[in-house]
Design an enzyme around this catalytic site. Sequence first.
Site, mmCIF file in Angstrom:
data_model
loop_
_atom_site.group_PDB
_atom_site.id
_atom_site.type_symbol
_atom_site.label_atom_id
_atom_site.label_comp_id
_atom_site.label_asym_id
_atom_site.label_seq_id
_atom_site.Cartn_x
_atom_site.Cartn_y
_atom_site.Cartn_z
ATOM 1 C CB ALA A 17 -0.467 -0.169 1.062
ATOM 2 N N GLY A 18 2.290 1.308 -0.594
ATOM 3 C CA GLY A 18 2.897 2.124 -0.700
ATOM 4 C C GLY A 18 2.472 3.081 -1.733
ATOM 5 C CB VAL B 28 3.232 1.643 -7.132
ATOM 6 C CG1 VAL B 28 2.364 0.730 -8.439
ATOM 7 C CG2 VAL B 28 4.541 2.455 -7.562
ATOM 8 N N GLY B 29 1.032 1.277 -4.955
ATOM 9 C CA GLY B 29 0.009 0.219 -4.548
ATOM 10 C C GLY B 29 -1.780 1.062 -4.057
ATOM 11 C CG ASP C 68 2.314 -1.557 3.423
ATOM 12 O OD1 ASP C 68 2.245 -1.176 1.855
ATOM 13 O OD2 ASP C 68 3.308 -2.350 4.144
ATOM 14 N NE ARG D 266 14.640 -0.860 -14.779
ATOM 15 C CZ ARG D 266 13.807 0.116 -14.144
ATOM 16 N NH1 ARG D 266 12.504 -0.266 -13.065
ATOM 17 N NH2 ARG D 266 13.085 1.110 -14.430
ATOM 18 C CG ASN E 187 12.230 -5.978 -4.730
ATOM 19 O OD1 ASN E 187 11.976 -5.902 -3.083
ATOM 20 N ND2 ASN E 187 12.463 -5.049 -4.985
ATOM 21 C CB VAL F 234 3.780 -3.196 -10.159
ATOM 22 C CG1 VAL F 234 4.538 -2.259 -10.341
ATOM 23 C CG2 VAL F 234 2.335 -3.728 -10.265
ATOM 24 C CG ASP G 108 9.438 0.379 -20.579
ATOM 25 O OD1 ASP G 108 9.353 1.288 -19.623
ATOM 26 O OD2 ASP G 108 9.369 -0.560 -20.324
ATOM 27 N NE ARG H 10 8.375 6.764 -16.654
ATOM 28 C CZ ARG H 10 8.454 5.558 -16.395
ATOM 29 N NH1 ARG H 10 9.262 4.592 -16.425
ATOM 30 N NH2 ARG H 10 7.965 5.879 -14.271
ATOM 31 C CG HIS I 279 10.206 -2.368 -16.197
ATOM 32 N ND1 HIS I 279 10.003 -0.899 -17.185
ATOM 33 C CD2 HIS I 279 9.945 -1.379 -15.633
ATOM 34 C CE1 HIS I 279 10.163 0.245 -16.289
ATOM 35 N NE2 HIS I 279 9.830 -0.162 -15.412
HETATM 36 N N1 APR Z 1 3.982 -7.674 2.677
HETATM 37 C C1 APR Z 1 2.880 -6.492 1.939
HETATM 38 N N2 APR Z 1 3.893 -5.558 2.260
HETATM 39 C C2 APR Z 1 5.075 -4.958 1.507
HETATM 40 C C3 APR Z 1 5.822 -6.589 1.884
HETATM 41 C C4 APR Z 1 4.987 -8.159 2.167
HETATM 42 N N3 APR Z 1 5.952 -8.774 2.597
HETATM 43 N N4 APR Z 1 7.378 -5.836 1.858
HETATM 44 C C5 APR Z 1 7.031 -4.688 2.079
HETATM 45 N N5 APR Z 1 5.784 -4.188 1.540
HETATM 46 C C6 APR Z 1 5.534 -2.740 1.433
HETATM 47 C C7 APR Z 1 6.065 -1.826 2.206
HETATM 48 O O1 APR Z 1 5.521 -1.596 3.134
HETATM 49 C C8 APR Z 1 5.807 -0.407 0.996
HETATM 50 O O2 APR Z 1 4.725 0.257 2.216
HETATM 51 O O3 APR Z 1 5.325 -2.265 -0.128
HETATM 52 C C9 APR Z 1 5.261 -1.249 -0.081
HETATM 53 C C10 APR Z 1 6.481 -0.386 -1.797
HETATM 54 O O4 APR Z 1 5.894 0.090 -1.028
HETATM 55 P P1 APR Z 1 7.126 1.881 -1.386
HETATM 56 O O5 APR Z 1 8.009 1.799 -1.159
HETATM 57 O O6 APR Z 1 6.228 2.950 -1.212
HETATM 58 O O7 APR Z 1 7.248 1.841 -2.777
HETATM 59 P P2 APR Z 1 6.360 1.607 -4.531
HETATM 60 O O8 APR Z 1 6.617 3.617 -4.563
HETATM 61 O O9 APR Z 1 5.272 2.134 -4.007
HETATM 62 O O10 APR Z 1 7.411 0.436 -5.288
HETATM 63 C C11 APR Z 1 6.757 -0.638 -5.066
HETATM 64 O O11 APR Z 1 6.250 -1.052 -7.681
HETATM 65 O O12 APR Z 1 7.633 0.186 -9.214
HETATM 66 C C12 APR Z 1 8.304 -0.750 -8.305
HETATM 67 O O13 APR Z 1 10.496 -0.030 -8.077
HETATM 68 C C13 APR Z 1 9.228 -0.170 -7.467
HETATM 69 O O14 APR Z 1 9.245 -2.188 -7.129
HETATM 70 C C14 APR Z 1 8.314 -0.862 -6.273
HETATM 71 C C15 APR Z 1 7.413 -1.320 -6.108
#
Ligand code: APR
Length: 313
Positions: A11-12, A14-15, A34, A89, A96, A119, A149, A152, A176
């Site tokens: 739920a960061g 992107v989510g 999350d 990456r 990851n 994603v 891509d 963009r 990517h």
């Molecule tokens: N289960 C659930 N959530 C998780 C876990 C897990 N095991 N591990 C990490 N997270 C959560 C983090 O707590 C964080 O809130 O994933 C979220 C990632 O959010 P951001 O750090 O804001 O990253 P974001 O910009 O959303 O990118 C996420 O998408 O585009 C790709 O490269 C980017 O791999 C990255 C992903």
Amino acid sequence: MNNLKVAVIGAGQVGGTCAQRIVEKKLADVILVDIAEGLAKGKALDLGQAASIEGYNFKIEGGTDYSLIKGSGVVIVTAGLARKPGMTREDLLTKNANIVKGIIESVREYCPDSIIIMVTNPLDIMTYLAYKASGFNSRNVFGMAGVLDTARFKFFIAERLNVLPSEVEAMVLGGHGDSMVPLRGHTKVNGRPVTELLPKDELEGIIQRTRDGGAEIVSLLKTGSAYYAPSSAVCDMLDSVLKDKKELLPASVYLDGEYGLKDIYCGVPAKLGKDGIEEIVELKLSEEELQALHKSAAQVKEGVELLRKNNLI
Ligand code: APR
């Protein structure tokens, strides 16, 4: 497929933005999960409170417990670490991979019949891992990269030629990352080949900027990576799946001989519908484009080998 409920893992940036777009586009109920305590619940609550203003009527729930995703028709995986300035990456790979493996175990448990849209970066490698770890049919596991891509690429061309991005027709294939493959011959502006509209060196400059599109945003934001366009790209794919539109979109898909590539995920055009990847379309590529696609796939293979070496697959 239960197309009324979509799970978004992570739920960061992107989510969270994906969840927002899904309900604003009136696509489905959303479950946000999350690992960070309170984050998914907080964002779900916040989005729910916007419902009466935005005029959507979908349920949004959030939490840390994976059982919430039970019964979701589509699972979008955005969880992981985002790329920081100076981080490649590939640096993200093992960290990851461990996160993705754990998530896919829960998807297997709670949504064994779902479609998984990956994603998390490095995208093509994480999608391969999700496919292997899930044991799902490859048609039901694919990744979002090419739509972003391509968007963009269209944006940069439109900006340079002073037209709307929607007037640009283009397709970016390959992995990517630095080895993505924009199809020069298929790029047109209002029907005219871009090669007639831009000098070669300018077009190459735009292609390079597209390759570096993610890094350019990382260096500006400093504390994170892109999310508006990535979430738009995910929702475009999701829309085609949920509405069974069978739209032709570039997607990271499992190749089993198509384009001369085997047992690898790489970005190629595919028709997306209710059954996931319904058809992989083999466009006629120039010799140079085909070579670039193979080079790109070879890079993905290297990443997959690294996962094997680390016993992650
Ligand atoms: N289960 C659930 N959530 C998780 C876990 C897990 N095991 N591990 C990490 N997270 C959560 C983090 O707590 C964080 O809130 O994933 C979220 C990632 O959010 P951001 O750090 O804001 O990253 P974001 O910009 O959303 O990118 C996420 O998408 O585009 C790709 O490269 C980017 O791999 C990255 C992903």
